[in-house]
Design a protein around this motif. Sequence first.
Motif, PDB file in Angstrom:
ATOM      1  N   LEU A 261      49.264  17.127 -17.247  1.00  0.00           N
ATOM      2  CA  LEU A 261      50.034  17.326 -16.029  1.00  0.00           C
ATOM      3  C   LEU A 261      50.870  16.069 -15.798  1.00  0.00           C
ATOM      4  CD1 LEU A 261      50.582  19.057 -13.451  1.00  0.00           C
ATOM      5  CD2 LEU A 261      48.695  17.805 -12.368  1.00  0.00           C
ATOM      6  N   ASP A 262      52.142  16.240 -15.465  1.00  0.00           N
ATOM      7  CA  ASP A 262      53.032  15.107 -15.235  1.00  0.00           C
ATOM      8  C   ASP A 262      53.304  14.843 -13.762  1.00  0.00           C
ATOM      9  OD1 ASP A 262      54.106  14.394 -18.085  1.00  0.00           O
ATOM     10  OD2 ASP A 262      54.229  16.568 -17.964  1.00  0.00           O
ATOM     11  N   ILE A 263      53.377  15.915 -12.974  1.00  0.00           N
ATOM     12  CA  ILE A 263      53.792  15.797 -11.577  1.00  0.00           C
ATOM     13  C   ILE A 263      52.872  16.642 -10.705  1.00  0.00           C
ATOM     14  CG2 ILE A 263      55.671  16.207  -9.937  1.00  0.00           C
ATOM     15  CD1 ILE A 263      57.500  16.235 -12.588  1.00  0.00           C
ATOM     16  N   LEU A 264      52.321  16.029  -9.671  1.00  0.00           N
ATOM     17  CA  LEU A 264      51.488  16.747  -8.711  1.00  0.00           C
ATOM     18  C   LEU A 264      52.109  16.593  -7.330  1.00  0.00           C
ATOM     19  CD1 LEU A 264      48.978  18.158  -7.574  1.00  0.00           C
ATOM     20  CD2 LEU A 264      47.780  15.953  -7.692  1.00  0.00           C
ATOM     21  N   VAL A 265      52.452  17.709  -6.713  1.00  0.00           N
ATOM     22  CA  VAL A 265      53.019  17.699  -5.362  1.00  0.00           C
ATOM     23  C   VAL A 265      52.050  18.405  -4.428  1.00  0.00           C
ATOM     24  CG1 VAL A 265      54.960  18.324  -3.889  1.00  0.00           C
ATOM     25  CG2 VAL A 265      55.355  17.770  -6.313  1.00  0.00           C
ATOM     26  N   ASN A 266      51.465  17.647  -3.513  1.00  0.00           N
ATOM     27  CA  ASN A 266      50.570  18.211  -2.511  1.00  0.00           C
ATOM     28  C   ASN A 266      51.391  18.595  -1.287  1.00  0.00           C
ATOM     29  OD1 ASN A 266      47.754  18.070  -3.502  1.00  0.00           O
ATOM     30  ND2 ASN A 266      48.220  15.892  -3.706  1.00  0.00           N
ATOM     31  N   ASN A 267      51.750  19.875  -1.238  1.00  0.00           N
ATOM     32  CA  ASN A 267      52.600  20.380  -0.162  1.00  0.00           C
ATOM     33  C   ASN A 267      51.859  21.321   0.774  1.00  0.00           C
ATOM     34  OD1 ASN A 267      55.267  21.464   1.079  1.00  0.00           O
ATOM     35  ND2 ASN A 267      54.305  23.266   0.165  1.00  0.00           N
ATOM     36  N   ALA A 268      50.842  22.024   0.298  1.00  0.00           N
ATOM     37  CA  ALA A 268      50.173  23.049   1.093  1.00  0.00           C
ATOM     38  C   ALA A 268      49.609  22.461   2.388  1.00  0.00           C
ATOM     39  CB  ALA A 268      49.050  23.691   0.285  1.00  0.00           C
ATOM     40  N   ALA A 269      49.894  23.135   3.485  1.00  0.00           N
ATOM     41  CA  ALA A 269      49.398  22.687   4.790  1.00  0.00           C
ATOM     42  C   ALA A 269      49.512  23.819   5.783  1.00  0.00           C
ATOM     43  CB  ALA A 269      50.186  21.474   5.289  1.00  0.00           C
ATOM     44  N   ILE A 270      48.734  23.736   6.849  1.00  0.00           N
ATOM     45  CA  ILE A 270      48.851  24.690   7.951  1.00  0.00           C
ATOM     46  C   ILE A 270      48.961  23.922   9.254  1.00  0.00           C
ATOM     47  CG2 ILE A 270      47.534  26.485   6.745  1.00  0.00           C
ATOM     48  CD1 ILE A 270      45.186  25.750   8.708  1.00  0.00           C
ATOM     49  N   ILE A 271      49.550  24.570  10.233  1.00  0.00           N
ATOM     50  CA  ILE A 271      49.554  24.047  11.585  1.00  0.00           C
ATOM     51  C   ILE A 271      49.062  25.140  12.518  1.00  0.00           C
ATOM     52  CG2 ILE A 271      51.991  24.668  11.917  1.00  0.00           C
ATOM     53  CD1 ILE A 271      52.216  22.263  13.821  1.00  0.00           C
ATOM     54  N   VAL A 272      48.186  24.779  13.435  1.00  0.00           N
ATOM     55  CA  VAL A 272      47.731  25.682  14.485  1.00  0.00           C
ATOM     56  C   VAL A 272      48.332  25.151  15.782  1.00  0.00           C
ATOM     57  CG1 VAL A 272      45.756  26.673  15.693  1.00  0.00           C
ATOM     58  CG2 VAL A 272      45.604  26.191  13.230  1.00  0.00           C
ATOM     59  N   TYR A 273      49.312  25.840  16.303  1.00  0.00           N
ATOM     60  CA  TYR A 273      50.049  25.324  17.457  1.00  0.00           C
ATOM     61  C   TYR A 273      49.179  25.235  18.706  1.00  0.00           C
ATOM     62  CZ  TYR A 273      54.478  25.211  14.996  1.00  0.00           C
ATOM     63  OH  TYR A 273      55.488  24.885  14.118  1.00  0.00           O
ATOM     64  N   GLU A 274      48.113  26.018  18.741  1.00  0.00           N
ATOM     65  CA  GLU A 274      47.222  25.970  19.901  1.00  0.00           C
ATOM     66  C   GLU A 274      46.251  24.798  19.853  1.00  0.00           C
ATOM     67  OE1 GLU A 274      48.964  29.755  19.106  1.00  0.00           O
ATOM     68  OE2 GLU A 274      47.540  28.644  17.858  1.00  0.00           O
ATOM     69  N   ALA A 275      46.196  24.096  18.716  1.00  0.00           N
ATOM     70  CA  ALA A 275      45.202  23.030  18.542  1.00  0.00           C
ATOM     71  C   ALA A 275      45.678  21.729  19.187  1.00  0.00           C
ATOM     72  CB  ALA A 275      44.881  22.831  17.068  1.00  0.00           C
ATOM     73  N   THR A 276      45.727  21.748  20.502  1.00  0.00           N
ATOM     74  CA  THR A 276      46.062  20.566  21.293  1.00  0.00           C
ATOM     75  C   THR A 276      44.772  19.886  21.727  1.00  0.00           C
ATOM     76  OG1 THR A 276      46.041  21.792  23.369  1.00  0.00           O
ATOM     77  CG2 THR A 276      48.117  21.748  22.135  1.00  0.00           C
ATOM     78  N   ILE A 277      44.891  18.726  22.343  1.00  0.00           N
ATOM     79  CA  ILE A 277      43.693  18.028  22.797  1.00  0.00           C
ATOM     80  C   ILE A 277      42.930  18.853  23.834  1.00  0.00           C
ATOM     81  CG2 ILE A 277      44.913  16.746  24.598  1.00  0.00           C
ATOM     82  CD1 ILE A 277      41.931  15.535  22.417  1.00  0.00           C
ATOM     83  N   ALA A 278      43.634  19.672  24.579  1.00  0.00           N
ATOM     84  CA  ALA A 278      42.972  20.472  25.607  1.00  0.00           C
ATOM     85  C   ALA A 278      42.384  21.774  25.069  1.00  0.00           C
ATOM     86  CB  ALA A 278      43.965  20.794  26.733  1.00  0.00           C
ATOM     87  N   GLU A 279      43.002  22.329  24.031  1.00  0.00           N
ATOM     88  CA  GLU A 279      42.646  23.684  23.620  1.00  0.00           C
ATOM     89  C   GLU A 279      42.038  23.806  22.225  1.00  0.00           C
ATOM     90  OE1 GLU A 279      42.798  26.120  25.693  1.00  0.00           O
ATOM     91  OE2 GLU A 279      43.853  25.048  27.286  1.00  0.00           O
ATOM     92  N   ALA A 280      42.082  22.783  21.405  1.00  0.00           N
ATOM     93  CA  ALA A 280      41.621  22.903  20.012  1.00  0.00           C
ATOM     94  C   ALA A 280      40.144  23.275  19.941  1.00  0.00           C
ATOM     95  CB  ALA A 280      41.854  21.595  19.269  1.00  0.00           C
ATOM     96  N   THR A 281      39.848  24.201  19.042  1.00  0.00           N
ATOM     97  CA  THR A 281      38.458  24.561  18.790  1.00  0.00           C
ATOM     98  C   THR A 281      37.962  23.818  17.548  1.00  0.00           C
ATOM     99  OG1 THR A 281      39.009  26.406  17.320  1.00  0.00           O
ATOM    100  CG2 THR A 281      38.914  26.862  19.701  1.00  0.00           C
ATOM    101  N   LEU A 282      36.669  23.776  17.397  1.00  0.00           N
ATOM    102  CA  LEU A 282      36.094  23.133  16.218  1.00  0.00           C
ATOM    103  C   LEU A 282      36.557  23.822  14.943  1.00  0.00           C
ATOM    104  CD1 LEU A 282      34.165  21.038  14.995  1.00  0.00           C
ATOM    105  CD2 LEU A 282      32.296  22.672  15.324  1.00  0.00           C
ATOM    106  N   GLU A 283      36.626  25.142  14.976  1.00  0.00           N
ATOM    107  CA  GLU A 283      37.062  25.889  13.794  1.00  0.00           C
ATOM    108  C   GLU A 283      38.503  25.534  13.430  1.00  0.00           C
ATOM    109  OE1 GLU A 283      37.617  30.512  12.232  1.00  0.00           O
ATOM    110  OE2 GLU A 283      37.039  30.106  14.309  1.00  0.00           O
TER     111      GLU A 283
END
Length: 257
Positions: free
Chosen positions: A87-109
Amino acid sequence: MTDLSGRTALVTGGSRGIGRAIAERLAADGAQVAVHYGSNEAAAKDTVAAIEQAGGKAFAVRADLADPAGPDQLITALEDRLGGQPLDILVNNAAIIVYEATIAEATLEQFERQFAINVRAPFFIIQRALPLLRDGGRIVNISSGVTWFATPQTVYSMTKGALNALGRSLANTLGARGITVNTVSPGVTDTEMNSWLHESDDAVPGIAAITALDRVGRAPDIADAVAFFASDDGRWVTGQTLEVNGGLFLGPKTQSW
């Protein structure tokens, strides 16, 4: 265009958005690209087909990066498809965002799932891929501008901050092998993840108004920066985070005093 002929690349989350643009750009530069996907097989097949129709080489590999076993499954599948090639090139791009995961509303899951995909997965993908990655290879991690400007999505911002720290540490650790490790940090980019840009007539003009180059980012803008780091031109750059955002939040565009 840079010349990546004869090289192999893995792009996680490579079937859509910024990941697809990266996969297509690296393939256009001559690399054989493994397009990773988690669940949307149709999107992965479409990306591979588009690359092949353009004269490039690609194949799809599936792994659920929320699963602790996902990184190992991904690299095992990659090894099988490469058939002994490094392997010559590794690009770690995969990600998710949970818009509800604020300091007030984020769940452990929500908290644990975002850290699993955005932080744990790239760490262990790199760990598992290192024996396969050739000396002089390239690692590029995709972060976000939310590491330096504030948003309510605190958990997502934390995951991207961790990725920034990972890149700098790894660059120092892997330098003896000639492996460069860099981080590309997009600003607001028009992708499926940022679908909110099209939920209001004011969103796109509003972002353009606070961007020096007066528009919203596009996925190919980010892919071009990744291509630089993946190429020989990027050989003397490592441990860096590049903000690719068109001049987001540089300050007022006109003097008000």
